[in-house]
Design an enzyme around this catalytic site. Sequence first.
Site, PDB file in Angstrom:
ATOM      1  N   SER A 194       0.796  -1.224   0.000  1.00  0.00           N
ATOM      2  CA  SER A 194       0.000   0.000   0.000  1.00  0.00           C
ATOM      3  C   SER A 194       0.829   1.274   0.000  1.00  0.00           C
ATOM      4  CB  SER A 194      -0.922   0.004   1.236  1.00  0.00           C
ATOM      5  OG  SER A 194      -1.677  -1.168   1.308  1.00  0.00           O
ATOM      6  N   SER A 201      -2.964  -3.617  -3.021  1.00  0.00           N
ATOM      7  CA  SER A 201      -2.420  -2.323  -2.632  1.00  0.00           C
ATOM      8  C   SER A 201      -3.530  -1.398  -2.160  1.00  0.00           C
ATOM      9  CB  SER A 201      -1.670  -1.693  -3.814  1.00  0.00           C
ATOM     10  OG  SER A 201      -0.930  -0.572  -3.396  1.00  0.00           O
ATOM     11  N   ASP A 242      -4.296   2.158  -1.488  1.00  0.00           N
ATOM     12  CA  ASP A 242      -3.696   3.451  -1.834  1.00  0.00           C
ATOM     13  C   ASP A 242      -4.648   4.580  -1.463  1.00  0.00           C
ATOM     14  OD1 ASP A 242      -1.514   2.034  -3.024  1.00  0.00           O
ATOM     15  OD2 ASP A 242      -2.797   1.661  -4.760  1.00  0.00           O
TER      16      ASP A 242
END
Length: 373
Positions: A258, A296, A298
């Site tokens: 991340s 991930s 984000d």
Amino acid sequence: MGAPAPGGSSTDQTRQPDCNNDERSTMNELRCRARDLGVVVGPLSTGRHNAITDVAGVLVGHTTIDDGADLHTGVTAVVPSQLGPGRWTLPAAVYCGNGHGKLVGSTQVDEFGVLESPIVLTGTLSVFRAADALLGYLMDRRPGELSFNPLVGETNDGHLSDIRRRPITEEHVLAAITGASGEPPAEGCVGAGTGTTALGFKAGIGTSSRTVPVADCPATVGALVQSNFGGVLTALGVPLPVDELIPDADRTEPPGNSCMIVVATDAPLDARQLGRLARRAVFAMGRVGASYSNASGDYAIAFSTAQPDQSPIPDGEINPVFAAVMDAVEEALLNSLFAAATTTGVGGHTSHAVPHGTVIRRLSAAGRLAAQA
């Protein structure tokens, strides 16, 4: 600087001034920022320190836990000093680029468009302990209040740190908050970035800033990142794959993971406009080669420190702020990598530092360096 916290050490926020370009980087060597290597992102001017703390009143503190073996983690706190008696909220917004993460308190920021606490970053499984510690801090500041919204984000540092031990305590969180200062923040393997890896290399905390004229007034935009995501490192448009830069290294790489991005500005923007700013902060990850993978998480958090009586910038005049956040986030991401040192952690996993000398040679050959590094 906060006092050393139990189970770890408090890390000086002030950035190391010197640069070591030796490719045989170790944990004890000094590392560089992008500009120290001649890597200059965009034409805009930076703030005094090229850091999020160039936005007046925005403070940063770190607590680092590094036992030299299985624990490489910590806390980073972004503390807007404007939050206090007489003003308990700031305009703010959160943008989720991909929701594989834990950002405690984000839905209330979305709903009401305000920030009412410092922003704390840490490792994934320590988020909830950090949120409880931040809640205690807020309750102590406002006796009699019955509702609080602590904002705590994370990236997964379990590749290098024994994340299941959940070593973050209230003391670690409070040390980062109370030790926060307006000096240039330390970068790389520090605080919440102590155990993170990005784009195949050791990463960590990075920061940058830009100053731009907006609606006939100067404005500062600062960014701080906690980098821990996948893809192919790209600097100034030049791909720098880890298997080419460090072809023979005994390395291991975590999955996507991340990125947390915090953006502060003194430009008078309302929550809707800050949401637009936060989106562009996540877009800027693409400039350094982010893959935005399934695993991930984000996120970008953007807030404004402008006085509440200032009218928001008209949308037709906001483009300089958008340009500033794209450049500041891109450079902060590069700083988070270039300032980090090779680290071996839990299970013998190793994340190698970006080799500065190779980067300089490749960018120089491509004609991208601003000056001879």
